[in-house]
Motif scaffolding. Structure first.
Motif, PDB file in Angstrom:
ATOM      1  N   MET A   1      -0.708   4.548  -0.269  1.00 33.34           N
ATOM      2  CA  MET A   1      -1.432   4.438   1.008  1.00 33.34           C
ATOM      3  C   MET A   1      -2.933   4.192   0.875  1.00 33.34           C
ATOM      4  O   MET A   1      -3.375   3.093   1.053  1.00 33.34           O
ATOM      5  CB  MET A   1      -1.183   5.662   1.892  1.00 33.34           C
ATOM      6  CG  MET A   1       0.082   5.584   2.705  1.00 33.34           C
ATOM      7  SD  MET A   1       0.463   3.990   3.396  1.00 33.34           S
ATOM      8  CE  MET A   1       0.399   4.299   5.129  1.00 33.34           C
TER       9      MET A   1
ATOM     10  N   PRO B   1       7.356   9.704  -3.414  1.00 32.93           N
ATOM     11  CA  PRO B   1       6.711   9.337  -2.159  1.00 32.93           C
ATOM     12  C   PRO B   1       5.196   9.198  -2.267  1.00 32.93           C
ATOM     13  O   PRO B   1       4.583   8.589  -1.411  1.00 32.93           O
ATOM     14  CB  PRO B   1       7.079  10.491  -1.222  1.00 32.93           C
ATOM     15  CG  PRO B   1       8.248  11.128  -1.835  1.00 32.93           C
ATOM     16  CD  PRO B   1       8.123  10.942  -3.313  1.00 32.93           C
TER      17      PRO B   1
ATOM     18  N   PHE C   1      10.131  -4.800   0.083  1.00 28.92           N
ATOM     19  CA  PHE C   1      10.528  -3.639   0.884  1.00 28.92           C
ATOM     20  C   PHE C   1      11.611  -2.829   0.189  1.00 28.92           C
ATOM     21  O   PHE C   1      11.640  -1.605   0.289  1.00 28.92           O
ATOM     22  CB  PHE C   1      10.987  -4.087   2.267  1.00 28.92           C
ATOM     23  CG  PHE C   1       9.852  -4.473   3.143  1.00 28.92           C
ATOM     24  CD1 PHE C   1       8.998  -3.515   3.645  1.00 28.92           C
ATOM     25  CD2 PHE C   1       9.622  -5.790   3.447  1.00 28.92           C
ATOM     26  CE1 PHE C   1       7.937  -3.862   4.444  1.00 28.92           C
ATOM     27  CE2 PHE C   1       8.557  -6.147   4.247  1.00 28.92           C
ATOM     28  CZ  PHE C   1       7.712  -5.183   4.750  1.00 28.92           C
TER      29      PHE C   1
ATOM     30  N   MET D   1       9.915  -0.831  -2.210  1.00 28.39           N
ATOM     31  CA  MET D   1       9.207   0.245  -1.515  1.00 28.39           C
ATOM     32  C   MET D   1      10.144   1.412  -1.198  1.00 28.39           C
ATOM     33  O   MET D   1       9.786   2.574  -1.422  1.00 28.39           O
ATOM     34  CB  MET D   1       8.603  -0.294  -0.227  1.00 28.39           C
ATOM     35  CG  MET D   1       7.920   0.745   0.610  1.00 28.39           C
ATOM     36  SD  MET D   1       7.599   0.129   2.256  1.00 28.39           S
ATOM     37  CE  MET D   1       9.160   0.448   3.043  1.00 28.39           C
ATOM     38  N   VAL D   2      11.359   1.100  -0.680  1.00 28.25           N
ATOM     39  CA  VAL D   2      12.283   2.177  -0.319  1.00 28.25           C
ATOM     40  C   VAL D   2      12.702   2.959  -1.577  1.00 28.25           C
ATOM     41  O   VAL D   2      12.718   4.198  -1.581  1.00 28.25           O
ATOM     42  CB  VAL D   2      13.524   1.611   0.409  1.00 28.25           C
ATOM     43  CG1 VAL D   2      14.577   2.678   0.573  1.00 28.25           C
ATOM     44  CG2 VAL D   2      13.122   1.062   1.760  1.00 28.25           C
TER      45      VAL D   2
ATOM     46  N   ILE E   1       0.828  -1.207   0.000  1.00 26.75           N
ATOM     47  CA  ILE E   1       0.000   0.000   0.000  1.00 26.75           C
ATOM     48  C   ILE E   1       0.864   1.261   0.000  1.00 26.75           C
ATOM     49  O   ILE E   1       0.436   2.284  -0.500  1.00 26.75           O
ATOM     50  CB  ILE E   1      -1.050   0.039   1.134  1.00 26.75           C
ATOM     51  CG1 ILE E   1      -0.422   0.047   2.506  1.00 26.75           C
ATOM     52  CG2 ILE E   1      -2.046  -1.083   0.985  1.00 26.75           C
ATOM     53  CD1 ILE E   1      -1.438   0.404   3.584  1.00 26.75           C
ATOM     54  N   VAL E   2       2.101   1.190   0.519  1.00 28.10           N
ATOM     55  CA  VAL E   2       2.973   2.362   0.398  1.00 28.10           C
ATOM     56  C   VAL E   2       3.317   2.608  -1.066  1.00 28.10           C
ATOM     57  O   VAL E   2       3.216   3.735  -1.564  1.00 28.10           O
ATOM     58  CB  VAL E   2       4.263   2.189   1.222  1.00 28.10           C
ATOM     59  CG1 VAL E   2       5.258   3.273   0.881  1.00 28.10           C
ATOM     60  CG2 VAL E   2       3.955   2.230   2.694  1.00 28.10           C
TER      61      VAL E   2
ATOM     62  N   LEU F   1       9.915   5.189  -2.504  1.00 29.82           N
ATOM     63  CA  LEU F   1       9.781   6.356  -1.620  1.00 29.82           C
ATOM     64  C   LEU F   1      10.787   7.426  -1.994  1.00 29.82           C
ATOM     65  O   LEU F   1      10.510   8.619  -1.890  1.00 29.82           O
ATOM     66  CB  LEU F   1       9.991   5.949  -0.167  1.00 29.82           C
ATOM     67  CG  LEU F   1       8.808   5.330   0.545  1.00 29.82           C
ATOM     68  CD1 LEU F   1       9.208   4.923   1.942  1.00 29.82           C
ATOM     69  CD2 LEU F   1       7.658   6.300   0.593  1.00 29.82           C
ATOM     70  N   LEU F   2      11.984   6.987  -2.422  1.00 28.74           N
ATOM     71  CA  LEU F   2      13.010   7.961  -2.766  1.00 28.74           C
ATOM     72  C   LEU F   2      12.654   8.674  -4.078  1.00 28.74           C
ATOM     73  O   LEU F   2      12.938   9.855  -4.240  1.00 28.74           O
ATOM     74  CB  LEU F   2      14.369   7.273  -2.899  1.00 28.74           C
ATOM     75  CG  LEU F   2      14.951   6.804  -1.575  1.00 28.74           C
ATOM     76  CD1 LEU F   2      16.235   6.043  -1.796  1.00 28.74           C
ATOM     77  CD2 LEU F   2      15.192   7.978  -0.650  1.00 28.74           C
ATOM     78  N   ILE F   3      12.039   7.938  -5.028  1.00 29.12           N
ATOM     79  CA  ILE F   3      11.712   8.551  -6.315  1.00 29.12           C
ATOM     80  C   ILE F   3      10.411   9.331  -6.224  1.00 29.12           C
ATOM     81  O   ILE F   3      10.313  10.483  -6.641  1.00 29.12           O
ATOM     82  CB  ILE F   3      11.575   7.474  -7.401  1.00 29.12           C
ATOM     83  CG1 ILE F   3      12.844   6.640  -7.492  1.00 29.12           C
ATOM     84  CG2 ILE F   3      11.280   8.110  -8.741  1.00 29.12           C
ATOM     85  CD1 ILE F   3      12.687   5.428  -8.375  1.00 29.12           C
TER      86      ILE F   3
END
Lengths: 287, 291
Positions: free
Chosen positions: A232, A278, A267, A270-271, A227-228, A274-276
């Motif tokens: 979300m 969010p 994961f 996911m990280v 979901i991240v 998030l960096l590219i």
């Protein structure tokens, strides 16, 4: 080989989607990271297994796991989450992890720690499409998840109920002021998403022909990564993210032999995400 | 003191250091971290590798291990700065899974077999007694308490509390959220590194399974059950959550169930923890002091 892995990846992705969509729906309404959602998934798998042993009918087993899932989900919401709404999110997160541990341990104590399998393999046989092999169980998992996702899409986008749900997730007080019963809506959202988590449990149990108490461990945290990646509370984002992560896992392990454990790939993705970006996958297309 | 009690006391002490270090990140700076076991693991693994693979001395490896943990903590804190609250919780869960996965699957880190033969501290060529090791552990507990206390009273601590209460208001008063979030991450992971060194040296064998996600949940539970942002809270929480499983050993099967229910009931009825602002302990003390 490569296309075979795509079929396998889509199957797994479809199941992830069933879990993650419910999680995204719950997050959209209550802003709670509902780890215990995977507990509902385990309960659904067990309910489906025992009903299938009694009736030998997939339809009845599926309905039973959905009904049990819905009841458990609403109980969690009423007894744990609603009283904690005014506290900081970390408190309901820890309570949710506590509920998840209790459900898994309760099931282990009642039904035993061993892997249980379905009395007769629920679906046997396979189809050959050119060089591809699609087993019957894969076909059922794919069809049921696509059908459920279409149903969820119809409910949330095309009905007055879905509109009310959206209103509550935007702003509870505003929704109340236009006489939407928000408590009822929250309960419905939990019943709805938990029913599909229960169904996902039964599908995974039937697909791997094994049901065991700790089967929720991996989906519990992987669905959070999903979901991240999806943004979300975005249901479509969760759906596409689930398919992408399902594909990514099977292809990188099955075709490229990446030396990392399967469960940390989601994961890492996911990280990077998030960096590219969010705001998640859907944020890439929207501007 | 019997050997069993000393071992238990050492375990409690190691967890006290861990819980206090997480308290700096969660309680003081308000950063939800569910991956603290990852920093503990990095401290323990760097110490283990430096001593067994490169033959460095005890003190040298310990200092280097803490430095490495701090650097990695700041590095992993950077992506976490971009996200807040719920995203941060999930990101830190991810960090825990990734770090554990890396330690578990690369042969350099011992793979699934773990690393054995990690040295115990020596004094004049002889291994020190467990009692002496316990004194060292509690020495570090005292230092950690002093750092926590100092941080809470310092200007940096005030700034962190301001960011925790209202990030926007704090940044308007020219308190840089990034600087103080990173500072708390650095201090928290450095102290977790110390705890990792002590753990690796005491156990003499570590494997990736020792630092799994449930361990992170336990550490966070120690902080929350005791009461976040207090100093006595994490200390009490770590004593409670290490001793309880020992006391309830006779009902071994129900241990995890009781633990899960404890988390739910604590959060439901004592969300501030025993020693928090509205905690039960202060309530009782107040009632008795009035009478």
């Amino acid at each position: 080989m490569f296309f075979q892995q795509i079929v396998n990846g889509l199957t797994i992705g479809g199941v992830y989607a069933l879990i993650a969509i419910g999680l995204a729906l719950v997050y959209g309404i209550l802003r709670i990271i509902h780890v215990a959602h995977a507990g509902v998934y385990v309960v659904g798998a067990y309910a489906g297994l025992y009903v299938f042993m009694l009736t030998h009918s997939f339809m009845i087993a599926a309905l039973a796991s959905m009904a049990t899932g819905a009841v458990v989900g609403v109980l969690i919401e009423e007894l744990v989450y609603t009283p904690l709404l005014n506290h900081s999110p970390i408190i309901s997160l820890i309570a949710s992890i506590g509920v998840f541990i209790s459900i898994e341990e309760g099931i282990r104590l009642i039904f035993g720690p061993y892997i249980k399998s379905f009395p007769s393999a629920m679906f046997s046989g396979e189809h050959h499409l050119g060089g591809l092999v699609v087993s019957n169980s894969q076909a059922v998992v794919l069809l049921v998840s696509v059908a459920s996702i279409l149903f969820i899409w119809f409910m949330t986008e095309k009905t007055r109920l879905g509109l009310a749900l959206k209103a509550v997730s935007e702003d509870i007080e505003m929704a109340e002021s236009v006489s939407i019963d928000s408590r009822w809506m929250i309960m419905l959202a939990f019943a709805f998403s938990s029913a599909f988590a229960g169904l996902a449990g039964l599908l995974v149990g039937a697909y791997f022909n094994s049901v065991y108490p700790s089967m929720g461990d991996v989906p519990a945290y992987k669905s959070l990564a999903i979901i991240v990646v999806g943004g979300m509370s975005n249901i479509w984002g969760a759906f596409f993210a689930a398919l992408i992560i399902g594909l990514l896992e099977t292809i990188s392990i099955g075709v490229f032999n990446v030396p990392l454990p399967r469960d940390s790939l989601a994961f890492i993705f996911m990280v990077v995400m998030l960096l590219i970006k969010p705001s998640g996958i859907v944020g890439i297309f929207k501007r | 003191m019997s050997g069993y009690l000393i071992t238990l006391a050492i375990t409690v002490g190691i967890y006290m250091i861990l819980a206090l270090s997480l308290n700096i990140i969660v309680g003081y700076a308000g950063q939800i971290s569910l991956g603290h076991a990852a920093f503990w693991a990095i401290g323990a693994y760097s110490f283990a590798i430096l001593t067994t693979k490169y033959g460095l001395g005890f003190a040298g490896s310990a200092v280097l291990a803490v430095v490495i943990t701090t650097l990695v903590g700041v590095f992993l804190g950077l992506p976490s700065l971009r996200v807040s609250e719920d995203f941060l919780a999930i990101t830190t869960i991810g960090i825990n899974f990734i770090v554990q996965g890396i330690f578990n699957s690369f042969d350099y880190f011992g793979g699934a077999m773990g690393i054995g033969g990690i040295p115990f501290p020596t004094f004049r060529g002889e291994m020190i007694s467990n009692f002496a090791f316990m004194s060292i552990v509690y020495g570090f507990v005292a230092i950690t308490i002093a750092i926590s206390y100092g941080f809470k009273r310092s200007w940096a601590g005030l700034a962190s509390f301001a960011i925790k209460d209202d990030e926007l208001a704090a940044s308007v008063s020219s308190v840089s959220p990034i600087r103080f979030k990173l500072l708390s991450f650095a201090i928290g992971s450095a102290i977790a590194g110390v705890s990792g060194v002590l753990y690796a040296s005491f156990m003499s064998f570590i494997s990736a399974a020792d630092f799994s996600f449930p361990v992170s949940v336990t550490i966070l539970a120690m902080v929350m059950v005791g009461g976040e942002a207090t100093i006595i809270g994490p200390i009490f929480g770590s004593i409670l959550l290490v001793i309880l499983p020992e006391v309830f050993r006779f009902i071994h099967d129900y241990r995890m169930l009781l633990y899960g229910l404890l988390l739910v009931f604590m959060m439901r009825f004592q969300p501030d923890g025993f020693f928090g602002k509205r905690g039960i302990v202060w309530g009782i003390i107040r009632r008795f002091s009035k009478a």
